[in-house]
Design a protein around this motif. Structure first.
Motif, PDB file in Angstrom:
ATOM      1  N   PRO A 196       0.793  -1.224   0.000  1.00 48.55           N
ATOM      2  CA  PRO A 196       0.000   0.000   0.000  1.00 48.55           C
ATOM      3  C   PRO A 196       0.825   1.274   0.000  1.00 48.55           C
ATOM      4  CG  PRO A 196      -0.380  -1.292   2.014  1.00 48.55           C
ATOM      5  CD  PRO A 196       0.481  -2.109   1.124  1.00 48.55           C
ATOM      6  N   ASP A 197       2.032   1.259   0.561  1.00 45.10           N
ATOM      7  CA  ASP A 197       2.815   2.500   0.618  1.00 45.10           C
ATOM      8  C   ASP A 197       3.384   2.907  -0.729  1.00 45.10           C
ATOM      9  OD1 ASP A 197       4.756   0.571   0.359  1.00 45.10           O
ATOM     10  OD2 ASP A 197       5.796   1.034   2.226  1.00 45.10           O
ATOM     11  N   GLU A 198       3.206   2.071  -1.767  1.00 46.86           N
ATOM     12  CA  GLU A 198       3.636   2.427  -3.114  1.00 46.86           C
ATOM     13  C   GLU A 198       2.509   3.087  -3.908  1.00 46.86           C
ATOM     14  OE1 GLU A 198       6.488   2.334  -4.504  1.00 46.86           O
ATOM     15  OE2 GLU A 198       7.739   0.719  -3.676  1.00 46.86           O
ATOM     16  N   LEU A 199       1.312   3.165  -3.318  1.00 44.26           N
ATOM     17  CA  LEU A 199       0.129   3.595  -4.046  1.00 44.26           C
ATOM     18  C   LEU A 199      -0.458   4.881  -3.458  1.00 44.26           C
ATOM     19  CD1 LEU A 199      -1.512   0.079  -4.377  1.00 44.26           C
ATOM     20  CD2 LEU A 199      -0.033   1.245  -6.012  1.00 44.26           C
ATOM     21  N   PRO A 200      -1.187   5.657  -4.284  1.00 51.10           N
ATOM     22  CA  PRO A 200      -1.758   6.912  -3.790  1.00 51.10           C
ATOM     23  C   PRO A 200      -2.929   6.729  -2.846  1.00 51.10           C
ATOM     24  CG  PRO A 200      -2.401   6.535  -6.075  1.00 51.10           C
ATOM     25  CD  PRO A 200      -1.383   5.486  -5.732  1.00 51.10           C
ATOM     26  N   ALA A 201      -3.553   5.545  -2.858  1.00 52.78           N
ATOM     27  CA  ALA A 201      -4.684   5.293  -1.968  1.00 52.78           C
ATOM     28  C   ALA A 201      -4.552   3.890  -1.385  1.00 52.78           C
ATOM     29  CB  ALA A 201      -6.005   5.419  -2.717  1.00 52.78           C
ATOM     30  N   ASP A 202      -4.792   3.761  -0.087  1.00 52.56           N
ATOM     31  CA  ASP A 202      -4.687   2.477   0.582  1.00 52.56           C
ATOM     32  C   ASP A 202      -5.932   1.655   0.279  1.00 52.56           C
ATOM     33  OD1 ASP A 202      -4.381   0.326   2.208  1.00 52.56           O
ATOM     34  OD2 ASP A 202      -3.850   1.459   4.011  1.00 52.56           O
ATOM     35  N   ALA A 203      -5.774   0.609  -0.539  1.00 53.00           N
ATOM     36  CA  ALA A 203      -6.918  -0.213  -0.925  1.00 53.00           C
ATOM     37  C   ALA A 203      -7.067  -1.444  -0.038  1.00 53.00           C
ATOM     38  CB  ALA A 203      -6.767  -0.638  -2.376  1.00 53.00           C
ATOM     39  N   GLY A 204      -6.409  -1.472   1.112  1.00 45.48           N
ATOM     40  CA  GLY A 204      -6.490  -2.616   2.007  1.00 45.48           C
ATOM     41  C   GLY A 204      -5.101  -3.088   2.349  1.00 45.48           C
ATOM     42  N   ASP A 205      -4.803  -4.351   2.117  1.00 45.61           N
ATOM     43  CA  ASP A 205      -3.462  -4.878   2.354  1.00 45.61           C
ATOM     44  C   ASP A 205      -2.615  -4.547   1.130  1.00 45.61           C
ATOM     45  OD1 ASP A 205      -1.256  -6.165   3.290  1.00 45.61           O
ATOM     46  OD2 ASP A 205      -2.127  -8.165   3.315  1.00 45.61           O
ATOM     47  N   GLY A 206      -2.377  -5.497   0.273  1.00 47.30           N
ATOM     48  CA  GLY A 206      -1.685  -5.213  -0.974  1.00 47.30           C
ATOM     49  C   GLY A 206      -2.677  -5.077  -2.112  1.00 47.30           C
ATOM     50  N   SER A 207      -2.213  -4.563  -3.251  1.00 47.49           N
ATOM     51  CA  SER A 207      -3.076  -4.410  -4.419  1.00 47.49           C
ATOM     52  C   SER A 207      -2.405  -5.044  -5.628  1.00 47.49           C
ATOM     53  CB  SER A 207      -3.340  -2.933  -4.713  1.00 47.49           C
ATOM     54  OG  SER A 207      -4.084  -2.334  -3.678  1.00 47.49           O
ATOM     55  N   CYS A 208      -3.160  -5.844  -6.362  1.00 46.65           N
ATOM     56  CA  CYS A 208      -2.649  -6.443  -7.590  1.00 46.65           C
ATOM     57  C   CYS A 208      -2.599  -5.390  -8.691  1.00 46.65           C
ATOM     58  CB  CYS A 208      -3.551  -7.589  -8.032  1.00 46.65           C
ATOM     59  SG  CYS A 208      -3.565  -9.019  -6.923  1.00 46.65           S
ATOM     60  N   LEU A 209      -1.429  -5.225  -9.313  1.00 47.42           N
ATOM     61  CA  LEU A 209      -1.267  -4.336 -10.445  1.00 47.42           C
ATOM     62  C   LEU A 209      -0.599  -5.090 -11.588  1.00 47.42           C
ATOM     63  CD1 LEU A 209      -0.057  -0.962  -8.847  1.00 47.42           C
ATOM     64  CD2 LEU A 209      -2.391  -1.652  -9.450  1.00 47.42           C
ATOM     65  N   ALA A 210      -0.686  -4.521 -12.789  1.00 49.65           N
ATOM     66  CA  ALA A 210      -0.045  -5.127 -13.950  1.00 49.65           C
ATOM     67  C   ALA A 210       1.458  -4.916 -13.882  1.00 49.65           C
ATOM     68  CB  ALA A 210      -0.598  -4.515 -15.232  1.00 49.65           C
ATOM     69  N   ARG A 211       2.218  -5.894 -14.330  1.00 49.15           N
ATOM     70  CA  ARG A 211       3.648  -5.711 -14.537  1.00 49.15           C
ATOM     71  C   ARG A 211       3.884  -5.115 -15.914  1.00 49.15           C
ATOM     72  NH1 ARG A 211       6.605 -11.118 -12.475  1.00 49.15           N
ATOM     73  NH2 ARG A 211       8.167 -10.372 -13.976  1.00 49.15           N
ATOM     74  N   CYS A 212       5.049  -4.533 -16.106  1.00 46.22           N
ATOM     75  CA  CYS A 212       5.376  -3.857 -17.364  1.00 46.22           C
ATOM     76  C   CYS A 212       5.397  -4.869 -18.501  1.00 46.22           C
ATOM     77  CB  CYS A 212       6.722  -3.168 -17.245  1.00 46.22           C
ATOM     78  SG  CYS A 212       6.946  -2.256 -15.695  1.00 46.22           S
TER      79      CYS A 212
END
Length: 299
Positions: free
Chosen positions: A124-140
């Motif tokens: 969450p500390d890598e993101l602008p909004a805390d969506a809970g625990d971790g958040s799944c994002l796309a890899r490059c």
């Protein structure tokens, strides 16, 4: 039909951008399988009419934005309904995610789906909004997004895995300063080869603690390559292979050579593997990620 022969491809000579020569011998490696494949092309056409009046406001030079494949992790969204998969949620534009992005809460790992970028569980500390625990994002993914590896509004940046900071990979983070592709990676992009930049930590063979396996400029290469499917020697599909960028270029050169002969698939026995050459104290070229054992070709 299978056209069989043994071939050991090294990233050297014409396939190596720095011109260095590396020598090895045929060996057996191991393989990692991920998921894979599908390109999205955005078609944008303009209709014009001839009239007696010249309209100077008709000029439109804007470039269409590539949203990538829709409906899974990393896709644009306006609500959770756009993320139609188990646990799907939309991190919205209002929360700092340009045009929204489909995600999913995660502890360590995220699901992958054919036709979409592979995924990564971001803290969450890598993101602008805390969506809970971790958040799944796309890899490059420079196959789906040649201009930067990510959708517009997202940068290809190195990040740690949620709850596992020792593991790092490149993911598409909102408003992040993107990494600059290496010279070799730029060549992969120019050739239209689908790949993701990769982190392969240095390792040591289980039998030789005094030796260190190191891969220079590692990438994850997606199947198919130049239309040829990558198969393990027993015919099992290998959706991805990992190794050095220069190995990927050398493999592409080889495929270009055999494709005119009717080859439809390349069968291999492995790429990166941290180990020594059998019965020696010398690291295998697989330990450097710059070799692939080619078993044969399907025609």
């Amino acid at each position: 039909a299978v056209m069989w022969f043994g071939l050991f491809v090294l990233a050297c000579g014409p396939s190596s951008l720095n011109g260095s020569e590396r020598h090895g011998q045929t060996e057996v490696g191991t393989e990692q399988v991920d998921d894979v494949d599908t390109d999205v092309v955005v078609d944008d056409t303009e209709d014009t009419e001839d009239t007696d009046v010249v309209d100077t406001d008709l000029d439109d030079t804007s470039t269409p934005v590539n949203p990538g494949p829709l409906g899974f992790v990393g896709s644009p969204c306006t609500s959770d309904l756009d993320c139609d998969y188990d646990g799907g949620l939309c991190l919205t534009d209002a929360e700092g995610f340009t045009d929204g992005t489909c995600s999913k809460e995660c502890d360590l790992y995220c699901p992958d789906e054919d036709g979409y970028p592979i995924t990564f569980c971001v803290p969450p500390d890598e993101l602008p909004a805390d969506a809970g625990d971790g958040s799944c994002l796309a890899r490059c993914d420079y196959g789906l997004f040649p201009d930067g590896g990510c959708r517009v509004g997202y940068g290809c940046a190195l990040t740690e895995r949620n709850n596992q900071p020792s593991t790092e990979q490149y993911a598409c983070l909102p408003d992040a300063v993107p990494v600059t592709p290496t010279t070799c990676q730029k060549e992969l992009i120019t050739r239209g080869i689908r790949f993701s930049p990769l982190v392969i930590p240095d390792d040591k063979p289980s039998t030789h603690a005094n030796l260190t396996c190191h891969v220079e400029d590692p990438v994850l290469l997606f199947s198919p390559v130049e239309g040829l499917e990558l198969l393990y020697y027993d015919g099992t599909p290998t959706a991805t292979v990992k190794g050095s960028c220069e190995m990927a270029l050398a493999l592409h050169d080889t495929i270009q050579d055999v494709k005119p002969e009717g080859a439809t698939a390349l069968m291999h026995i492995g790429t990166y593997n941290c180990r020594v050459i059998s019965n020696t104290n010398t690291l295998s070229r697989h330990a450097y990620g710059d070799a692939i054992d080619i078993y044969g070709f399907e025609i």
